[in-house]
Design a protein around this motif. Structure first.
Motif, mmCIF file in Angstrom:
data_model
loop_
_atom_site.group_PDB
_atom_site.id
_atom_site.type_symbol
_atom_site.label_atom_id
_atom_site.label_comp_id
_atom_site.label_asym_id
_atom_site.label_seq_id
_atom_site.Cartn_x
_atom_site.Cartn_y
_atom_site.Cartn_z
ATOM 1 N N ILE A 108 -2.183 -5.259 0.544
ATOM 2 C CA ILE A 108 -2.313 -4.958 1.963
ATOM 3 C C ILE A 108 -2.786 -3.463 2.182
ATOM 4 O O ILE A 108 -2.019 -2.570 1.471
ATOM 5 N N CYS A 109 -3.599 -3.238 3.007
ATOM 6 C CA CYS A 109 -3.914 -1.924 3.251
ATOM 7 C C CYS A 109 -4.317 -1.266 1.870
ATOM 8 O O CYS A 109 -5.379 -1.898 1.240
ATOM 9 N N THR A 110 -3.983 -0.258 1.423
ATOM 10 C CA THR A 110 -4.435 0.362 0.177
ATOM 11 C C THR A 110 -3.846 -0.143 -0.999
ATOM 12 O O THR A 110 -4.294 0.190 -2.241
ATOM 13 N N GLY A 111 -3.292 -1.203 -0.656
ATOM 14 C CA GLY A 111 -2.878 -2.073 -2.082
ATOM 15 C C GLY A 111 -3.924 -2.716 -2.725
ATOM 16 O O GLY A 111 -3.880 -3.104 -3.695
ATOM 17 N N GLY A 112 -5.024 -2.636 -1.903
ATOM 18 C CA GLY A 112 -6.371 -3.270 -2.458
ATOM 19 C C GLY A 112 -6.931 -2.313 -3.616
ATOM 20 O O GLY A 112 -7.613 -2.863 -4.510
ATOM 21 N N GLY B 25 0.604 -1.256 0.119
ATOM 22 C CA GLY B 25 0.001 0.036 0.028
ATOM 23 C C GLY B 25 0.994 1.208 0.063
ATOM 24 O O GLY B 25 2.060 1.088 0.118
ATOM 25 N N VAL B 26 0.245 2.383 -0.048
ATOM 26 C CA VAL B 26 0.728 3.719 -0.176
ATOM 27 C C VAL B 26 0.039 4.518 0.942
ATOM 28 O O VAL B 26 -1.007 4.075 1.373
ATOM 29 N N ASN B 27 0.721 5.597 1.254
ATOM 30 C CA ASN B 27 -0.159 6.447 2.447
ATOM 31 C C ASN B 27 -1.535 7.101 1.708
ATOM 32 O O ASN B 27 -2.451 7.271 2.628
ATOM 33 N N ASP B 28 -1.368 7.386 0.646
ATOM 34 C CA ASP B 28 -2.548 8.033 0.053
ATOM 35 C C ASP B 28 -2.806 7.582 -1.364
ATOM 36 O O ASP B 28 -2.298 8.078 -2.193
ATOM 37 N N PRO B 29 -3.909 6.547 -1.506
ATOM 38 C CA PRO B 29 -4.033 6.141 -2.881
ATOM 39 C C PRO B 29 -4.766 6.865 -3.741
ATOM 40 O O PRO B 29 -4.777 6.823 -4.745
ATOM 41 N N LEU B 30 -5.116 8.179 -3.144
ATOM 42 C CA LEU B 30 -5.872 9.078 -4.096
ATOM 43 C C LEU B 30 -4.729 10.008 -4.936
ATOM 44 O O LEU B 30 -5.355 10.712 -5.702
ATOM 45 N N THR B 31 -3.628 9.909 -4.514
ATOM 46 C CA THR B 31 -2.984 10.892 -5.253
ATOM 47 C C THR B 31 -1.608 9.982 -5.839
ATOM 48 O O THR B 31 -0.894 10.550 -6.569
ATOM 49 N N VAL B 32 -1.916 8.874 -5.662
ATOM 50 C CA VAL B 32 -0.812 7.756 -6.262
ATOM 51 C C VAL B 32 -1.609 6.750 -7.036
ATOM 52 O O VAL B 32 -2.284 5.878 -6.734
ATOM 53 N N HIS C 45 -8.037 -0.043 4.427
ATOM 54 C CA HIS C 45 -7.874 1.031 5.542
ATOM 55 C C HIS C 45 -9.336 1.783 5.676
ATOM 56 O O HIS C 45 -9.759 2.035 4.672
ATOM 57 N N TRP C 46 -9.912 1.698 6.869
ATOM 58 C CA TRP C 46 -11.076 2.258 7.166
ATOM 59 C C TRP C 46 -11.098 3.613 6.555
ATOM 60 O O TRP C 46 -12.177 4.220 6.208
ATOM 61 N N ALA C 47 -10.124 4.303 6.485
ATOM 62 C CA ALA C 47 -10.322 5.802 6.052
ATOM 63 C C ALA C 47 -10.557 6.207 4.444
ATOM 64 O O ALA C 47 -10.708 6.901 4.080
ATOM 65 N N TYR C 48 -10.153 4.864 3.871
ATOM 66 C CA TYR C 48 -10.328 4.941 2.400
ATOM 67 C C TYR C 48 -11.319 3.819 1.886
ATOM 68 O O TYR C 48 -11.504 3.697 0.653
ATOM 69 N N VAL D 64 -4.969 -1.235 -6.205
ATOM 70 C CA VAL D 64 -4.305 -1.816 -7.122
ATOM 71 C C VAL D 64 -5.175 -2.849 -7.627
ATOM 72 O O VAL D 64 -5.447 -3.124 -9.040
ATOM 73 N N LEU D 65 -5.556 -3.859 -6.725
ATOM 74 C CA LEU D 65 -6.261 -4.943 -7.081
ATOM 75 C C LEU D 65 -7.702 -4.737 -7.826
ATOM 76 O O LEU D 65 -8.104 -5.128 -8.724
ATOM 77 N N ALA D 66 -8.368 -3.714 -7.187
ATOM 78 C CA ALA D 66 -9.610 -3.284 -7.702
ATOM 79 C C ALA D 66 -9.422 -2.485 -9.161
ATOM 80 O O ALA D 66 -10.223 -2.692 -10.011
ATOM 81 N N GLU D 67 -8.484 -1.934 -9.374
ATOM 82 C CA GLU D 67 -8.285 -1.060 -10.531
ATOM 83 C C GLU D 67 -8.007 -2.129 -11.560
ATOM 84 O O GLU D 67 -8.299 -1.887 -12.747
ATOM 85 N N ALA D 68 -7.272 -3.361 -11.204
ATOM 86 C CA ALA D 68 -6.899 -4.350 -12.028
ATOM 87 C C ALA D 68 -8.209 -5.211 -12.530
ATOM 88 O O ALA D 68 -8.120 -6.202 -13.271
ATOM 89 N N GLY D 69 -9.174 -4.907 -11.594
ATOM 90 C CA GLY D 69 -10.547 -5.669 -11.936
ATOM 91 C C GLY D 69 -10.601 -7.159 -11.308
ATOM 92 O O GLY D 69 -11.427 -7.786 -11.372
#
Length: 314
Positions: free
Chosen positions: A103-107, A73-80, A124-127, A109-114
């Motif tokens: 892991i965490c916001t690594g999800g 994951g990354v700290n902010d998936p909205l900017t990366v 992460h609950w914040a995202y 990547v999986l979602a974007e890949a379908g």
């Protein structure tokens, strides 16, 4: 040997790699190198974490290089945004690997890949709400430590990556090895995937003293019926007005909030005491052991006995 590939990109959160220690110590406990771990990136070479630390990586090749692929994951998936090359590899890995995890916001990547389409997933609950907004075909569950849906694994915040790795370890080498690794890592409790990311007692956060008073009353009287009428009477409101105000301030109906409070209280009793499940059910307001089990499965995705076994084993 089971090969695990961690996939990183510039700005990755270094805590994502902490879960590698679980597999490292699994080799120690097993007495042989069952796992082989390597870090990968699209082009290979040095990759910089969000903290500025550089790690050496191998270039991504065929997904067959590993049986398990874990996207960090990354700290902010909205900017990366993940690169097209990374997404293409994720699609291949999801179709060929034994397991693919985020892991965490690594999800994201999986979602974007379908890979999360029509699947249950967490992050992460914040995202979580943003993941749901961007990918409406994903069944996002924002209150889970980790979720397994087929060959796809997703976890909540960074420390939940340890729990996800422990879950993989238990499936590969059994519960006894997993418990031994948890002890060596001084993990106070090996959490199951069904556990909540956050405390229900904190999550409600009402704005008014009246609703806070109603919740305080409920927490002290979970064994009782706790009807809307009783709660409304306690704070001197009509049942209709109480329901409207309660829902507006907490985002939940009174009935749902009380069920969640009871679930959390029951889980704590199961983990921390030796009371029978009949006693736990009675003390937390469930009709009986069977009712407790039904609501537990619906709320946490695991049985009360499974939670107790994990707590005692840890």
């Amino acid at each position: 040997m089971h090969r695990i590939g961690y996939v990183v990109a510039d700005g990755f959160q270094v805590m994502s790699l902490a879960s590698q220690t679980v597999f490292e110590y699994a080799n120690v406990v097993a007495g042989e190198p069952f796992y082989a771990i390597e870090n990968y990136s699209v082009t290979g070479g040095l990759v910089r974490s969000s903290l500025g630390m550089l790690i050496e990586t191998a270039p991504l090749g065929a997904p067959g290089h590993a049986q398990t692929w874990i996207f960090t994951g990354v700290n902010d998936p909205l900017t990366v945004a993940p690169s097209a090359e990374l997404l293409a590899f994720a699609r291949l890995a999801g179709g060929q690997a034994r397991r693919t995890a985020g892991i965490c916001t690594g999800g994201f990547v999986l979602a974007e890949a379908g890979l999360l389409a029509d699947r249950r997933a967490t992050t992460h609950w914040a995202y979580a709400s943003e993941l749901q907004r961007r990918f409406p075909d994903v069944q996002v569950e924002d209150d889970r430590i980790y979720i397994i849906d087929g060959t796809i694994w997703t976890s909540a915040g960074m420390t939940a990556g340890l729990d996800l790795a422990m879950g993989m370890l238990e499936k590969d080498l059994g519960a006894e090895v997993a418990r031994s690794v948890a002890r060596k890592l001084v993990m106070h409790q090996r959490r199951t995937g069904g556990q909540s990311q956050h405390s229900e007692l904190l999550a409600l956060a009402p704005k008014s003293d009246r609703i806070q008073s109603a919740l305080d009353y409920a927490r002290l009287n979970l064994a009782g019926p706790l009807s809307v009428e009783a709660l409304a009477e306690h704070v001197h409101l009509s049942p209709r007005q109480f329901t409207r105000v309660f829902t507006a301030e907490t985002g939940q109906s009174p009935a749902k909030a009380i069920e969640n409070l009871r679930l959390e209280a029951a889980r704590l009793m199961i983990e921390q005491s030796r009371h029978s499940l009949e006693t736990v059910a009675r003390e937390t307001g469930f009709r009986d052991r069977r009712h407790l089990r039904e609501v537990f499965l619906r709320g946490f995705g695991v049985t009360p006995l499974a939670v107790r076994r994990d707590a005692r084993g840890s």
